[in-house]
Scaffold this active site. Structure first.
Site, mmCIF file in Angstrom:
data_model
loop_
_atom_site.group_PDB
_atom_site.id
_atom_site.type_symbol
_atom_site.label_atom_id
_atom_site.label_comp_id
_atom_site.label_asym_id
_atom_site.label_seq_id
_atom_site.Cartn_x
_atom_site.Cartn_y
_atom_site.Cartn_z
ATOM 1 N N ARG A 73 0.852 -1.183 0.000
ATOM 2 C CA ARG A 73 0.000 0.000 0.000
ATOM 3 C C ARG A 73 0.892 1.240 0.000
ATOM 4 O O ARG A 73 1.886 1.289 0.716
ATOM 5 C CB ARG A 73 -0.890 0.029 1.247
ATOM 6 C CG ARG A 73 -2.063 -0.926 1.168
ATOM 7 C CD ARG A 73 -2.957 -0.830 2.381
ATOM 8 N NE ARG A 73 -2.332 -1.318 3.582
ATOM 9 C CZ ARG A 73 -1.836 -0.576 4.550
ATOM 10 N NH1 ARG A 73 -1.896 0.742 4.479
ATOM 11 N NH2 ARG A 73 -1.282 -1.112 5.617
ATOM 12 N N TYR A 201 -1.321 -3.320 -6.926
ATOM 13 C CA TYR A 201 -1.182 -4.006 -5.631
ATOM 14 C C TYR A 201 -2.534 -4.092 -4.893
ATOM 15 O O TYR A 201 -3.257 -3.085 -4.778
ATOM 16 C CB TYR A 201 -0.143 -3.294 -4.745
ATOM 17 C CG TYR A 201 -0.162 -3.887 -3.358
ATOM 18 C CD1 TYR A 201 0.382 -5.152 -3.138
ATOM 19 C CD2 TYR A 201 -0.799 -3.251 -2.301
ATOM 20 C CE1 TYR A 201 0.303 -5.753 -1.890
ATOM 21 C CE2 TYR A 201 -0.880 -3.845 -1.046
ATOM 22 C CZ TYR A 201 -0.335 -5.089 -0.854
ATOM 23 O OH TYR A 201 -0.428 -5.695 0.372
ATOM 24 N N LYS A 210 -9.625 -2.326 1.738
ATOM 25 C CA LYS A 210 -9.302 -1.192 2.620
ATOM 26 C C LYS A 210 -10.069 0.067 2.220
ATOM 27 O O LYS A 210 -10.523 0.818 3.077
ATOM 28 C CB LYS A 210 -7.796 -0.905 2.571
ATOM 29 C CG LYS A 210 -6.919 -2.079 2.937
ATOM 30 C CD LYS A 210 -7.157 -2.531 4.344
ATOM 31 C CE LYS A 210 -6.148 -3.598 4.745
ATOM 32 N NZ LYS A 210 -6.427 -4.107 6.090
ATOM 33 N N HIS A 230 -10.802 -2.365 11.688
ATOM 34 C CA HIS A 230 -9.706 -3.222 11.209
ATOM 35 C C HIS A 230 -9.525 -4.349 12.231
ATOM 36 O O HIS A 230 -8.577 -4.346 13.009
ATOM 37 C CB HIS A 230 -8.445 -2.345 11.112
ATOM 38 C CG HIS A 230 -7.301 -2.972 10.403
ATOM 39 N ND1 HIS A 230 -5.997 -2.577 10.600
ATOM 40 C CD2 HIS A 230 -7.245 -3.973 9.479
ATOM 41 C CE1 HIS A 230 -5.195 -3.284 9.836
ATOM 42 N NE2 HIS A 230 -5.918 -4.139 9.151
ATOM 43 N N SER A 252 -0.503 -4.239 11.598
ATOM 44 C CA SER A 252 -0.020 -5.359 10.788
ATOM 45 C C SER A 252 1.196 -6.028 11.448
ATOM 46 O O SER A 252 1.900 -5.411 12.242
ATOM 47 C CB SER A 252 0.313 -4.900 9.377
ATOM 48 O OG SER A 252 1.382 -4.015 9.441
ATOM 49 N N CYS A 254 1.217 -8.373 13.673
ATOM 50 C CA CYS A 254 1.056 -8.704 15.095
ATOM 51 C C CYS A 254 0.259 -9.997 15.245
ATOM 52 O O CYS A 254 -0.197 -10.321 16.348
ATOM 53 C CB CYS A 254 0.364 -7.574 15.837
ATOM 54 S SG CYS A 254 1.394 -6.114 15.997
ATOM 55 N N ASP A 281 -9.591 -9.672 9.031
ATOM 56 C CA ASP A 281 -9.068 -8.327 8.763
ATOM 57 C C ASP A 281 -10.066 -7.197 9.037
ATOM 58 O O ASP A 281 -9.665 -6.145 9.492
ATOM 59 C CB ASP A 281 -8.612 -8.258 7.292
ATOM 60 C CG ASP A 281 -7.701 -7.081 7.006
ATOM 61 O OD1 ASP A 281 -6.881 -6.748 7.882
ATOM 62 O OD2 ASP A 281 -7.808 -6.487 5.915
ATOM 63 N N ARG A 379 1.891 -12.256 -1.083
ATOM 64 C CA ARG A 379 0.544 -12.541 -0.568
ATOM 65 C C ARG A 379 -0.081 -13.773 -1.196
ATOM 66 O O ARG A 379 0.355 -14.237 -2.252
ATOM 67 C CB ARG A 379 -0.362 -11.343 -0.904
ATOM 68 C CG ARG A 379 0.067 -10.025 -0.287
ATOM 69 C CD ARG A 379 -0.524 -9.849 1.062
ATOM 70 N NE ARG A 379 -0.058 -8.678 1.768
ATOM 71 C CZ ARG A 379 -0.736 -8.093 2.750
ATOM 72 N NH1 ARG A 379 -1.913 -8.549 3.101
ATOM 73 N NH2 ARG A 379 -0.234 -7.076 3.403
HETATM 74 C C1 OXD Z 1 -3.020 -4.602 5.781
HETATM 75 C C2 OXD Z 1 -3.632 -5.783 5.109
HETATM 76 O O1 OXD Z 1 -2.141 -3.950 5.203
HETATM 77 O O2 OXD Z 1 -4.533 -6.378 5.700
HETATM 78 O O3 OXD Z 1 -3.446 -4.311 6.915
HETATM 79 O O4 OXD Z 1 -3.227 -6.096 3.987
HETATM 80 MN MN MN Z 2 -5.262 -5.376 7.435
#
Ligand code: OXD
Ligand code: MN
Length: 601
Positions: A73, A201, A210, A230, A252, A254, A281, A379
């Protein structure tokens, strides 16, 4: 297929208008059929966008490689475009809508020449659920279409729904020439629109994720009195068969995805515990007629980070990604399967790296650093339905009731393994001031503490001061608000070793959280909140060195007083907009820390 298989005039006019700007050779409506999907896969293979993987070992799976500078991102190119700057807040990049449209229009003009424009009608949430929102994404990328077919409910039935309710989020995407200098991710909450150009991406281009489900949805949630967060959602089945649901927000890297589909450690499995995955997510939460908070996961797939995913960290995910999965930027092996750093099995002798170059273990780059086979943010996109722990309530229109909300971060010191806030308002303060040490997942100094309120810093589509007020108001509207907790799996000892084993063992802490929600155990009242008595944590089958739990639960008041200075700096950036109630919580915490006596509850 009809050129315009809809009677929705708003939709037809918008598609026409965008097509006049982008000038595609063709307009193709995505109907959600298996047949159309297969055709697109074949075309993507013919054009080189996808590489088919070993269909015996990985049926229905493909590999995609992105442009090397289009792998994450791009927060600095992501904007909230509201008429007033104040409404985007200090937490967002801002552009006035007129100049944003003007700037992006130049990049979109003629960007789809010699390509088709795909029209993807999609629903975030089960089609027709009161939680759900419809979007329509226009894109010139087959990779986007195929990912959206996994991540959202897309196709004909959504179009039919749009004949009944004509509102939808207008999502426009063109990869254009994937030039980072002509890349923009623009959100227009006041127009219910998203424009994304110059990227391929996932986080920038799967606009249901998002962009819609967090940035636009958080804005809508404030207007319509619900929460877009989130957060993972997990169901915990207790030995008596009763299932309770927890929603948890972590920045992210974690372990959000791992926690959402955790497998109980042997001791707890034997007792009859089991986890049901609702989402990893995003959570959309509404107050139902019973006065409690109910949640759905608006997505239907996982867009997960590959490196580090293995049978120890996440056995359910290893199963999930064995079929119908799109891999992005991982290593391609000679047997046409894939690998990444931290995958199961040994390191392969050779392969093709994420940039399409021959790769061998131990290779060094010009700076003498190891060349990675997979990009650190490589990913997989996989359907939730593949997941062995997928909840049977995923399609239920009213969602699941939330007993506890959990905030978490990565802190080597300071934050104890778990604590409970005193009430909703205090819980909002805990979420609003949460922080985490940065990992390789963010640009910045590794280990440096970054404040990331409710893990929403990059995803809140409006002024966070208003977002905090919205959270406070939601608490006032609920007859039975969930209890709010904070956890930290990452506390270390004097030698920097993790004190808590993590992974499946984390269920022991979730168990304590649910016991607190059901008033089954007492807790110690400390200045920061309620902390467990060590004897109340179920340690069946886990041996920790004596004193470890006590260390994990210890509170260093001096360090907390220091932390409050950082918290103050953070809150001050919102100036007079920062809610008084949260300043009150700040003052109360400072007072509690300065007066010694912890009292039992
Ligand atoms: C993030 C994702 O960046 O879930 O939080 O991809
Ligand atoms: Mn995320």
């Amino acid at each position: 297929m009809l050129k315009f298989p809809t009677h929705n005039k708003k939709l037809k006019d918008w598609v026409n208008k965008m097509a006049r700007m982008c000038q595609p050779d063709d307009i193709i409506w995505i109907d959600g059929s298996e047949e159309q999907k297969r055709r697109l896969e074949k075309e993507a293979v013919d054009s080189g966008e996808l590489i088919p993987l070993n269909q015996e070992k990985l049926p229905g799976c493909f590999l995609h490689r992105s442009a090397p500078d289009d792998v994450a991102r791009t927060e600095h190119l992501t904007f909230i475009c509201t008429r007033r700057k104040r409404d985007a807040g200090p937490n967002n990049n801002w552009m006035p809508p007129r100049s944003a449209y003007q700037k992006a229009r130049k990049f979109f003009k003629g960007a789809m020449k010699r390509r088709a424009m795909y029209v993807i009608p999609f629903s975030m949430g089960p089609v027709g659920s009161p939680f759900s929102k419809i979007g329509v994404e226009l894109t010139d990328s087959r990779y986007v279409v195929l990912n959206m077919l996994i991540m959202t409910r897309a196709g004909e039935n959504v179009l039919r729904q749009l004949e009944k309710e004509d509102g939808f989020t207008k999502c426009l995407h063109s990869k254009a020439d994937l030039d980072i200098n002509k890349r923009l991710i623009l959100h227009f909450p006041e127009d219910n629109a998203i424009w994304s150009v110059g990227s391929g991406y996932g986080g920038n281009v799967l606009l249901g994720k998002k962009c819609l489900s967090l940035r636009i949805a958080s804005f809508l949630g404030q207007k319509e009195h619900w929460l877009a967060e989130h957060m993972l959602i997990m169901g915990v089945e207790e030995p008596n068969g009763h299932i309770e649901y927890v929603a948890a927000a972590f920045p992210s890297a974690c372990g959000k995805t791992n926690l959402a589909m955790l497998i109980p450690p042997e001791g707890l499995k034997a007792k009859g515990y089991r986890i049901w995955t609702v989402g990893d997510d995003i959570a959309w939460m509404r107050i139902d007629s019973d006065g409690s908070l109910w949640a759905i996961n608006p997505e239907s797939g996982f867009f997960g980070v590959a490196p580090g995913t293995n049978s120890r960290s996440n056995p359910n995910m290893v199963e999930t990604i064995k079929k119908n999965t799109i891999y992005t930027n991982v290593l391609f092996k000679s047997d046409r399967t894939v690998w990444w750093e931290g995958a199961d099995g040994g390191v392969p002798d050779e392969g093709i790296d994420w940039q399409g170059r021959p790769w061998k273990p131990g290779m060094l780059n010009a700076e003498g650093k190891p060349v990675l086979g997979a990009h650190p943010n490589s990913r997989f996109t996989a359907p939730i339905a593949n997941c062995p722990s997928a909840s049977f309530r995923l399609e239920q229109h009213h969602g699941v009731p939330i007993s506890a909300i959990v905030f978490g971060g990565r802190r080597a010191h300071l934050t104890p393994l778990v604590y409970e806030s005193f009430n909703w308002q205090h819980g909002v303060f805990v979420g609003a001031t949460m922080a985490s040490e940065m990992t390789a997942a963010q640009v910045g100094k590794i280990g440096q503490v970054r404040r990331d309120p409710m893990a929403m810093l990059p995803f809140c589509g409006y002024n966070m001061a208003d977002y905090f007020k919205h959270w406070l108001n939601m608490g006032k509207k609920m007859a039975k608000p969930p209890k709010v907790f904070c956890i930290n799996w990452f506390r270390t000892d004097e030698n920097g070793k993790f004190l808590w084993p993590g992974f499946g063992e984390n269920l022991r802490i979730i168990e304590w959280i649910l016991d607190r929600c059901n008033n089954k155990v007492k807790a110690a009242k400390t200045p920061i909140g309620y902390v467990p008595y060590a004897s109340d944590i179920d340690m069946t089958g886990l041996d920790l060195a004596p004193g470890t739990l006590e260390k994990l639960l210890d509170i260093d008041k001096k360090a907390w007083i220091e932390e409050l200075k950082e918290i103050k700096k953070f809150c001050r950036q919102f100036k007079k907009d920062f809610p008084q109630e949260l300043w009150q919580e700040y003052e109360n915490l400072l007072l509690r820390l300065k007066s010694d006596e912890p009292r039992p509850s």
